[in-house]
Design a protein around this motif. Structure first.
Motif, PDB file in Angstrom:
ATOM      1  N   SER A 159     -52.872 -15.717 -27.800  1.00  0.00           N
ATOM      2  CA  SER A 159     -52.290 -15.910 -29.124  1.00  0.00           C
ATOM      3  C   SER A 159     -50.807 -15.555 -29.090  1.00  0.00           C
ATOM      4  O   SER A 159     -50.388 -14.692 -28.307  1.00  0.00           O
ATOM      5  CB  SER A 159     -53.021 -15.032 -30.141  1.00  0.00           C
ATOM      6  OG  SER A 159     -52.568 -15.269 -31.447  1.00  0.00           O
ATOM      7  N   VAL A 160     -50.002 -16.215 -29.940  1.00  0.00           N
ATOM      8  CA  VAL A 160     -48.555 -16.025 -29.921  1.00  0.00           C
ATOM      9  C   VAL A 160     -48.028 -15.753 -31.327  1.00  0.00           C
ATOM     10  O   VAL A 160     -48.423 -16.426 -32.283  1.00  0.00           O
ATOM     11  CB  VAL A 160     -47.835 -17.263 -29.345  1.00  0.00           C
ATOM     12  CG1 VAL A 160     -46.325 -17.092 -29.409  1.00  0.00           C
ATOM     13  CG2 VAL A 160     -48.267 -17.516 -27.912  1.00  0.00           C
ATOM     14  N   ALA A 161     -47.146 -14.760 -31.433  1.00  0.00           N
ATOM     15  CA  ALA A 161     -46.413 -14.488 -32.672  1.00  0.00           C
ATOM     16  C   ALA A 161     -44.968 -14.910 -32.484  1.00  0.00           C
ATOM     17  O   ALA A 161     -44.386 -14.676 -31.417  1.00  0.00           O
ATOM     18  CB  ALA A 161     -46.483 -12.999 -33.005  1.00  0.00           C
ATOM     19  N   VAL A 162     -44.393 -15.533 -33.506  1.00  0.00           N
ATOM     20  CA  VAL A 162     -42.997 -15.960 -33.466  1.00  0.00           C
ATOM     21  C   VAL A 162     -42.277 -15.349 -34.661  1.00  0.00           C
ATOM     22  O   VAL A 162     -42.650 -15.591 -35.808  1.00  0.00           O
ATOM     23  CB  VAL A 162     -42.873 -17.497 -33.522  1.00  0.00           C
ATOM     24  CG1 VAL A 162     -41.404 -17.912 -33.440  1.00  0.00           C
ATOM     25  CG2 VAL A 162     -43.678 -18.146 -32.414  1.00  0.00           C
ATOM     26  N   ALA A 163     -41.247 -14.531 -34.387  1.00  0.00           N
ATOM     27  CA  ALA A 163     -40.457 -13.907 -35.462  1.00  0.00           C
ATOM     28  C   ALA A 163     -38.992 -13.984 -35.070  1.00  0.00           C
ATOM     29  O   ALA A 163     -38.525 -13.192 -34.243  1.00  0.00           O
ATOM     30  CB  ALA A 163     -40.895 -12.463 -35.677  1.00  0.00           C
ATOM     31  N   LEU A 164     -38.281 -14.948 -35.615  1.00  0.00           N
ATOM     32  CA  LEU A 164     -36.875 -15.159 -35.304  1.00  0.00           C
ATOM     33  C   LEU A 164     -36.011 -14.624 -36.437  1.00  0.00           C
ATOM     34  O   LEU A 164     -36.428 -14.586 -37.606  1.00  0.00           O
ATOM     35  CB  LEU A 164     -36.598 -16.641 -35.083  1.00  0.00           C
ATOM     36  CG  LEU A 164     -37.453 -17.331 -34.000  1.00  0.00           C
ATOM     37  CD1 LEU A 164     -37.092 -18.794 -33.883  1.00  0.00           C
ATOM     38  CD2 LEU A 164     -37.313 -16.626 -32.648  1.00  0.00           C
ATOM     39  N   LEU A 181     -45.029 -24.486 -28.954  1.00  0.00           N
ATOM     40  CA  LEU A 181     -46.062 -23.540 -28.532  1.00  0.00           C
ATOM     41  C   LEU A 181     -47.468 -24.059 -28.770  1.00  0.00           C
ATOM     42  O   LEU A 181     -48.395 -23.731 -28.010  1.00  0.00           O
ATOM     43  CB  LEU A 181     -45.857 -22.202 -29.242  1.00  0.00           C
ATOM     44  CG  LEU A 181     -44.605 -21.417 -28.816  1.00  0.00           C
ATOM     45  CD1 LEU A 181     -44.297 -20.309 -29.811  1.00  0.00           C
ATOM     46  CD2 LEU A 181     -44.787 -20.844 -27.413  1.00  0.00           C
ATOM     47  N   ARG A 182     -47.655 -24.891 -29.799  1.00  0.00           N
ATOM     48  CA  ARG A 182     -48.991 -25.404 -30.088  1.00  0.00           C
ATOM     49  C   ARG A 182     -49.506 -26.321 -28.972  1.00  0.00           C
ATOM     50  O   ARG A 182     -50.708 -26.571 -28.888  1.00  0.00           O
ATOM     51  CB  ARG A 182     -48.996 -26.155 -31.425  1.00  0.00           C
ATOM     52  CG  ARG A 182     -49.000 -25.252 -32.652  1.00  0.00           C
ATOM     53  CD  ARG A 182     -50.162 -24.279 -32.683  1.00  0.00           C
ATOM     54  NE  ARG A 182     -51.442 -24.943 -32.752  1.00  0.00           N
ATOM     55  CZ  ARG A 182     -52.105 -25.189 -33.877  1.00  0.00           C
ATOM     56  NH1 ARG A 182     -51.572 -24.825 -35.026  1.00  0.00           N
ATOM     57  NH2 ARG A 182     -53.267 -25.776 -33.849  1.00  0.00           N
ATOM     58  N   ARG A 186     -53.775 -22.293 -28.880  1.00  0.00           N
ATOM     59  CA  ARG A 186     -54.481 -22.629 -30.113  1.00  0.00           C
ATOM     60  C   ARG A 186     -53.991 -21.774 -31.278  1.00  0.00           C
ATOM     61  O   ARG A 186     -53.905 -22.238 -32.414  1.00  0.00           O
ATOM     62  CB  ARG A 186     -55.983 -22.435 -29.908  1.00  0.00           C
ATOM     63  CG  ARG A 186     -56.812 -22.678 -31.176  1.00  0.00           C
ATOM     64  CD  ARG A 186     -58.284 -22.407 -30.949  1.00  0.00           C
ATOM     65  NE  ARG A 186     -59.030 -22.489 -32.211  1.00  0.00           N
ATOM     66  CZ  ARG A 186     -60.317 -22.173 -32.344  1.00  0.00           C
ATOM     67  NH1 ARG A 186     -61.002 -21.769 -31.277  1.00  0.00           N
ATOM     68  NH2 ARG A 186     -60.911 -22.255 -33.523  1.00  0.00           N
ATOM     69  N   TYR A 187     -53.655 -20.522 -30.973  1.00  0.00           N
ATOM     70  CA  TYR A 187     -53.296 -19.577 -32.024  1.00  0.00           C
ATOM     71  C   TYR A 187     -51.794 -19.289 -31.976  1.00  0.00           C
ATOM     72  O   TYR A 187     -51.312 -18.647 -31.028  1.00  0.00           O
ATOM     73  CB  TYR A 187     -54.083 -18.278 -31.874  1.00  0.00           C
ATOM     74  CG  TYR A 187     -55.574 -18.488 -31.814  1.00  0.00           C
ATOM     75  CD1 TYR A 187     -56.292 -18.863 -32.940  1.00  0.00           C
ATOM     76  CD2 TYR A 187     -56.273 -18.332 -30.614  1.00  0.00           C
ATOM     77  CE1 TYR A 187     -57.662 -19.073 -32.889  1.00  0.00           C
ATOM     78  CE2 TYR A 187     -57.645 -18.532 -30.555  1.00  0.00           C
ATOM     79  CZ  TYR A 187     -58.335 -18.908 -31.695  1.00  0.00           C
ATOM     80  OH  TYR A 187     -59.682 -19.120 -31.642  1.00  0.00           O
ATOM     81  N   PRO A 215     -57.581 -14.795 -33.049  1.00  0.00           N
ATOM     82  CA  PRO A 215     -58.707 -15.182 -32.191  1.00  0.00           C
ATOM     83  C   PRO A 215     -60.016 -14.512 -32.580  1.00  0.00           C
ATOM     84  O   PRO A 215     -61.084 -15.155 -32.542  1.00  0.00           O
ATOM     85  CB  PRO A 215     -58.249 -14.734 -30.792  1.00  0.00           C
ATOM     86  CG  PRO A 215     -56.780 -14.600 -30.877  1.00  0.00           C
ATOM     87  CD  PRO A 215     -56.492 -14.171 -32.272  1.00  0.00           C
ATOM     88  N   ILE A 216     -59.959 -13.225 -32.958  1.00  0.00           N
ATOM     89  CA  ILE A 216     -61.175 -12.481 -33.293  1.00  0.00           C
ATOM     90  C   ILE A 216     -61.771 -12.988 -34.603  1.00  0.00           C
ATOM     91  O   ILE A 216     -62.979 -13.264 -34.702  1.00  0.00           O
ATOM     92  CB  ILE A 216     -60.871 -10.969 -33.392  1.00  0.00           C
ATOM     93  CG1 ILE A 216     -60.375 -10.429 -32.048  1.00  0.00           C
ATOM     94  CG2 ILE A 216     -62.121 -10.206 -33.839  1.00  0.00           C
ATOM     95  CD1 ILE A 216     -61.349 -10.540 -30.910  1.00  0.00           C
TER      96      ILE A 216
END
Length: 667
Positions: A159-164, A181-182, A186-187, A215-216
């Protein structure tokens, strides 16, 4: 057709089934399965429907409250934090580790900050820059994002978080990054879709938590939906921490909304019951098997906070800033303490009696449950004092009274230990109520206390005495009242925008833009508005509800009144708005209590037993289902029902209102 509510708690899983035609309520309760909550959900649901002869095709809606989001961040067994990456602006890689300068223990030189949810080698910096006004200074390097995405994939990221930087003003770069990223993950959680507001640390932390949860929660909901496939006609909704229902798609996209899912339902139930009874100031008190939670309802609306810290330390109900992971999202304002029926009683190294914070939970549970518990709990204390009888859950659970007394005897005289443990727990729970009243500028003596949860009605009179509250309401089905609250909630979807401008009537256009956007998604919704406002020059905001159409002077007065209650003063300064929030509310057919149309006047106790109050007293025991609105009696007495027991001590009077709620009045 039937509506079904399922509330998975730390000790019990509660089921409330509403017959939509005649308003009849059916209830069922099973011990929770903490390691596999979905199994307890579906097996308990099937047993409940079988017991009452209801077919899956007869169910129109299933509403769920869950603790899985909280349990993941608290390190529950069988829940492993997924490998998550963070993509952020170059130079901001360590923002989730640096955080704020808050120190939970100011003079503790050995204090360690919470372990970051994303390790440093999975935090990736990308070349881009947007300034504080939304102007693009440097374009996003999408080739670099692609290269780093492949690197993250090779490292096993799920899973990936994006904070710019400043994406709350201009989300262009985050949206482009998400598109790249997609292709690999998936996440993907971007801050503009999760927490579009200033303060880089809190916004990044919220986005990371959302990415960790995705994901969980997605797997959990997908499992439930697969098992519920036989319920072809049933819509499936989940309670959010804001007090509204959301659909599974929204829960999977923004799962951080589920962090306080279960506790929110109890406050919603209190607000709806307060509306029926015409009580405009209510304290919601929910004591279950693991914790006790308090919230306030004013003018039939739960109090809301916009920041919450999960996974941190709690000191007498107060979450210690800087000890956990902050989330910027609307939460029902709750104080929670480790004082539930299963809370363990023990002695420290100096021999002092202590209560909590550890709980025996559902497995093994209190000693009196006879499931292998070895440590005495508050439930064992009430059992030893005779306040609980020989059976719970309508006779299906036999209590081991001798075992409870022997367990308490390890700590001293069992009666003294039980009494002192209950006094300590009562003080702890009273502190939680003070946090959401006195510390918010509210006087608890002006409120009515609504007590529910399996253990709440056992302790509520003592808590009311401690706080000087004269009136208590124990609602119908108190042991399953939070589950009942799920059937009283509307669907609720939140959107916010950062505006950073003075409070004027021009904000009406901003609200209309957001509402038009929400109308396209939810054409049947009405809207509830809020602003996060502050005096010019202040660093933090207060959240104030806004009328439609917006009137700046009305909002200013509401803000200043709230500021006065919270801080004890007002300032002669302009008020500015940082963020506007809009909830799209979709009304649904909800449970409303039926009036009881009987009055027998003949109320005989079903039995008597010795109960310890100030001394041992031969105490009448009533079955709640034998009572009606003409009932009135003076304590001491005990009222038993399927999922709870109400203790009425000396100097208290009890009656029943026309809806079947028990009303306790202090003499």
């Amino acid at each position: 057709m039937y509506s079904v509510a399922v509330d998975v708690g730390g000790t019990f899983t509660d089921f409330v089934i509403l017959n939509e035609e005649n308003g009849e309520i059916l209830t069922y309760k099973v011990l929770s399965t903490p390691k596999e909550p979905e199994r307890g959900f579906i097996e308990g649901l099937n047993k409940a429907l079988t017991k009452f002869g209801i077919r899956p095709s007869d169910v129109s809606v299933i509403i769920h409250a869950t603790t899985i989001g909280t349990n993941l961040l608290l390190g529950q067994v069988n829940l492993e934090i997924p490998k998550t990456a963070l993509f952020t602006t170059k130079g901001f890689r360590d923002i989730i580790e640096i955080g704020r300068q808050n120190r939970p223990r100011l003079y503790d030189i050995f204090f360690e900050k919470p372990k970051p949810l994303v390790p440093r080698d999975l935090r990736f910096e990308v070349s881009e820059r947007i300034d504080a006004w939304g102007k693009i200074i440097e374009d996003l390097n999408t080739d670099e994002v692609e290269k780093l995405a492949r690197e993250a994939k090779d490292k096993g990221v799920i899973s990936v978080a994006v904070a710019l930087l400043h994406s709350y003003i201009n989300p262009t770069h985050e949206l482009k990054a998400k598109e790249v990223l997609r292709k690999y993950f998936r996440y993907v959680s971007i801050s503009y879709e999760v927490a579009p507001e200033p303060r880089e640390y809190e916004r990044t932390s919220t986005t990371v938590i959302n990415a960790v949860e995705m994901p969980i929660v997605s797997k959990y909901i997908d499992t439930l939906k697969e098992w519920l496939s036989t319920y072809e006609k049933a819509n499936f909704y989940i309670m959010a921490s804001s007090g509204g229902l959301i659909n599974p798609e929204e829960a999977i996209t923004r799962p951080m909304q589920l962090i306080e899912s279960g506790p929110a339902a109890g406050v919603v139930a209190s607000a709806e019951l307060a509306r029926v009874l015409g009580i405009d100031k209510v304290i919601s008190f929910d004591m279950g098997g693991t914790t006790a939670k308090a919230g306030t309802v004013i003018n039939y609306e739960p109090e809301i906070t916009t920041e919450y810290e999960v996974g941190g330390e709690v000191h007498h109900g107060r979450v210690i800033k800087g000890s956990g992971y902050p989330i910027r999202y609307p939460f029902i304002d709750l104080a929670e303490v480790s004082a539930g029926g299963g809370t363990i009683i023990w002695r420290d190294e100096a021999g002092a009696l202590r209560v909590g914070p550890i709980s025996a939970g559902a497995d093994p549970g209190p000693i009196c449950y006879g499931r292998g518990g070895k440590e005495p709990t508050l439930t064992d204390a009430n059992t030893a004092l005779g306040r609980l009888g020989e059976y719970l859950l309508g006779g299906s659970m036999k209590l081991d009274i001798d075992g409870a007394i022997k367990g308490l005897a390890k700590l001293g005289d069992p009666i003294d230990v039980a009494l002192n443990a209950i006094k300590l727990a009562t003080l702890e729970m009273a502190r939680a109520i003070r946090l959401v009243t006195i510390e918010r500028g509210l006087d608890p003596q002006e409120f009515t206390l609504f007590a529910f949860g399996g253990a709440g009605p056992q302790f509520v009179a003592g808590i009311a005495d401690e706080l000087g509250i004269r009136r208590v309401v124990v609602p119908v089905e108190p042991g399953l009242f939070s589950a009942l609250g799920l059937l009283m909630a509307d669907l609720k979807f939140e959107t916010r925008r950062t505006v950073l401008e003075p409070l004027t009537d021009k904000l009406e256009e901003r609200f209309e833009d957001v509402e038009n956007e929400l109308t396209r998604k939810f054409p049947n919704a009405y809207f509830v508005r809020y602003v996060d406002a502050r005096y010019a020059g202040q660093g933090w905001e207060l959240t104030v509800q806004v009328p439609k159409p917006l009137n700046a002077e009305t909002v200013r007065r509401a803000f200043e009144e709230k500021h006065l209650l919270a801080y004890g003063f007002k300032l002669d300064r302009p008020v500015e708005v940082v963020t506007i929030r809009v909830f799209a509310v979709i009304p649904r057919r909800k449970y409303k209590p039926n009036a009881i149309n009987r009055c027998s006047g003949n109320y005989k106790p079903k039995s008597y037993r010795r109960v310890f109050f100030d001394d041992w007293v031969e105490t009448p025991i009533y079955d709640r289902h034998d009572l009606d609105p003409c009932f009135k009696a003076e304590g001491p007495l005990i009222i038993e029902e399927y999922a709870s027991t109400t203790v009425v001590p000396p100097r208290w009077t009890i009656s029943m209102d026309k809806y079947g709620n028990l009303i306790l009045t202090r003499g």
